[in-house]
Motif scaffolding. Sequence first.
Motif, short mmCIF file in Angstrom:
data_model
loop_
_atom_site.label_atom_id
_atom_site.label_comp_id
_atom_site.label_asym_id
_atom_site.label_seq_id
_atom_site.Cartn_x
_atom_site.Cartn_y
_atom_site.Cartn_z
N THR A 151 -22.32 -45.95 -59.87
CA THR A 151 -23.65 -46.43 -59.51
C THR A 151 -23.63 -47.49 -58.41
N ARG A 152 -22.54 -48.24 -58.32
CA ARG A 152 -22.48 -49.34 -57.36
C ARG A 152 -21.87 -48.94 -56.02
N VAL A 153 -21.14 -47.84 -56.01
CA VAL A 153 -20.46 -47.40 -54.80
C VAL A 153 -20.36 -45.88 -54.84
N LYS A 154 -20.36 -45.25 -53.68
CA LYS A 154 -20.17 -43.81 -53.63
C LYS A 154 -18.67 -43.54 -53.70
N ALA A 155 -18.24 -42.88 -54.76
CA ALA A 155 -16.81 -42.71 -54.99
C ALA A 155 -16.49 -41.27 -55.30
N ALA A 156 -15.26 -40.89 -55.01
CA ALA A 156 -14.76 -39.55 -55.30
C ALA A 156 -13.28 -39.64 -55.59
N ALA A 157 -12.77 -38.63 -56.28
CA ALA A 157 -11.35 -38.53 -56.57
C ALA A 157 -10.85 -37.16 -56.12
N VAL A 158 -9.61 -37.13 -55.70
CA VAL A 158 -8.97 -35.85 -55.41
C VAL A 158 -8.10 -35.49 -56.60
N LYS A 159 -8.35 -34.31 -57.15
CA LYS A 159 -7.48 -33.79 -58.21
C LYS A 159 -6.28 -33.10 -57.53
N VAL A 160 -5.07 -33.54 -57.90
CA VAL A 160 -3.85 -32.99 -57.29
C VAL A 160 -2.91 -32.55 -58.40
N PRO A 161 -2.47 -31.30 -58.42
CA PRO A 161 -1.48 -30.88 -59.42
C PRO A 161 -0.22 -31.73 -59.34
N ALA A 162 0.34 -32.07 -60.49
CA ALA A 162 1.47 -32.99 -60.53
C ALA A 162 2.65 -32.55 -59.65
N PRO A 163 3.08 -31.28 -59.67
CA PRO A 163 4.20 -30.90 -58.80
C PRO A 163 3.90 -31.13 -57.33
N LEU A 164 2.66 -30.86 -56.94
CA LEU A 164 2.29 -31.02 -55.53
C LEU A 164 2.22 -32.49 -55.15
N ALA A 165 1.67 -33.34 -56.03
CA ALA A 165 1.59 -34.77 -55.75
C ALA A 165 2.99 -35.36 -55.57
N CYS A 166 3.92 -35.02 -56.48
CA CYS A 166 5.28 -35.57 -56.38
C CYS A 166 6.01 -34.98 -55.17
N TYR A 167 5.77 -33.73 -54.86
CA TYR A 167 6.38 -33.11 -53.67
C TYR A 167 5.95 -33.86 -52.42
N TRP A 168 4.65 -34.09 -52.26
CA TRP A 168 4.17 -34.75 -51.05
C TRP A 168 4.57 -36.22 -50.98
N LEU A 169 4.54 -36.90 -52.12
CA LEU A 169 4.96 -38.31 -52.11
C LEU A 169 6.44 -38.43 -51.76
N GLY A 170 7.27 -37.53 -52.27
CA GLY A 170 8.69 -37.55 -51.94
C GLY A 170 8.95 -37.19 -50.50
N ARG A 171 8.23 -36.19 -50.01
CA ARG A 171 8.39 -35.79 -48.62
C ARG A 171 7.86 -36.85 -47.66
N SER A 172 6.74 -37.47 -48.02
CA SER A 172 6.16 -38.49 -47.14
C SER A 172 7.01 -39.74 -47.11
N GLU A 173 7.83 -39.97 -48.17
CA GLU A 173 8.77 -41.09 -48.14
C GLU A 173 9.75 -40.90 -46.99
N ILE A 174 10.25 -39.68 -46.82
CA ILE A 174 11.17 -39.39 -45.72
C ILE A 174 10.44 -39.52 -44.38
N PHE A 175 9.22 -39.01 -44.35
CA PHE A 175 8.42 -39.08 -43.12
C PHE A 175 8.16 -40.54 -42.74
N ALA A 176 7.79 -41.35 -43.74
CA ALA A 176 7.50 -42.77 -43.47
C ALA A 176 8.75 -43.51 -43.03
N THR A 177 9.89 -43.21 -43.65
CA THR A 177 11.14 -43.86 -43.27
C THR A 177 11.48 -43.53 -41.82
#
Length: 484
Positions: free
Chosen positions: A452-478
């Motif tokens: 009610t106080r802010v317009k908010a949304a969430a992205v639903k991400v399957p667990a394997p995909l979330a961990c895949y991208w977080l692990g891959r983006s760690e390499i990308f960020a490094t």
Amino acid sequence: MIAPRAELIAVLRQFNPWWDGNRVPELPRWRRAAFREVESWLTAPPAPRALLLSGVRQVGKTTILLQAIEELLAKGVPATSILYATFDHPLLKLIGLDGLMRLWKEYEPSARDIEYVLLDEIQYAKDWQTWIKHQVKFEPKRRIAVTGSATPLVVEGQESGPGRWHTVRLAPLSFYEFLQIKKFPTPKLPDVPSLRELFSWTPAQFTRVGALAADLVGPFQDYLIRGGFPQIAQIESIPLAQKLLREDIVDKVLKRDMTALYGVRRILELEQTFLYLCLHDGGLLDVQELCRSLEVKKPTAMNFIELLEHTHLIYRLRPFGYGKEILRGKQKIFLADSAIAPSVLLRGKALLEDAAALGLAVETALFKHVYTRYYAQSIGFSYWRGGPRGQEVDIIADVNGLLVPFEVKHRADVTTRMLSGLTSFCDERRVSEGYVITRDSDDFGLLPLPTTRVKAAAVKVPAPLACYWLGRSEIFATKLDMDT
């Protein structure tokens, strides 16, 4: 010398075969995200500091040091300008750091423009913090990288530490790295360097990528059971892998390191405390209940928990808030890897048949990925409990004042009615974006939150995909960090 010089030289030549024109021992061809940072500090250090590679036992610290040596030799660095040793060796413990340096000089007395000193398990060397301080201050041509299996070493040496070394924390393998070393065929997924990009995706993109992500479900379950310790993860037999995890990692930390480094004598009580934490992985820690159950005093229990955290076996999350909110709230405990609890508790594949335990394992895996991806930015991590009915959000990352909530819902067809905690948090703190980690590969998409106080949304991400991208983006960020 304490030991015969010839015997000590033989030890050093064994650790440094390149001195005699031999190759570095056979190493994995794949390289972890942390390798690039270590290699960069050795070849072109951005500051006059030593490098401390810190992480739990068997997580791959030695492999990274040896890969860095391999890289230095390939770049033409003279072989005798590189010294590697481990203070796990009893003779090297006896002669100490200064004795080791003198022995190296005697063996190869010629002047070197730049010297490279790489030392394993530095915590077993006497007065190592002071030694590094003096080396950094008085030996500017000497580049030093050391490994340690316990962060309190940094705490103990705070008078010497600041400005003297840069710490790289090495966690167990990410899901992305696990796929690489296991050589699992992976679907052609788009690169997502930041999960925030998902807020701009179309429904068609979510549907297409969700279908591709179905191929990750089996390997992800294998990852949760085997864990992220490189050598153990590659063992085919799951019972054997879990047995070695107990023996090589947990038992050595509890029964060897705790005694050698901290003088712990009440090993049985320490082991019971750790078993209790394994039973409550991903849950809120009730210290009073722990003390009653194990018949230990609160100061003893809190000391054990601190030591387990300092040796990288657990993480602690404090409640989100300020002042009394933090002091009065219970802490949340995560094990260092999702496979530790099933290995210690002898669950084997039964983890996959227990929906509640599997959900907690997924939450543990997610936290490790979020922590590893962002800790270098000095991000604060917490969990939130509040709202009118005491709702909870599993993980809150504070990214330079921007609050990023993660809620794990490892079940089918997650709807807004299941997200009262995330909705309340976003409403109360005026947060517009959050993430819901789901179970099914088709439960993927943008979900508006009834705030009610802010317009908010969430992205639903399957667990394997979330961990895949977080692990891959760690390499990308490094890679980005090193390139800039």
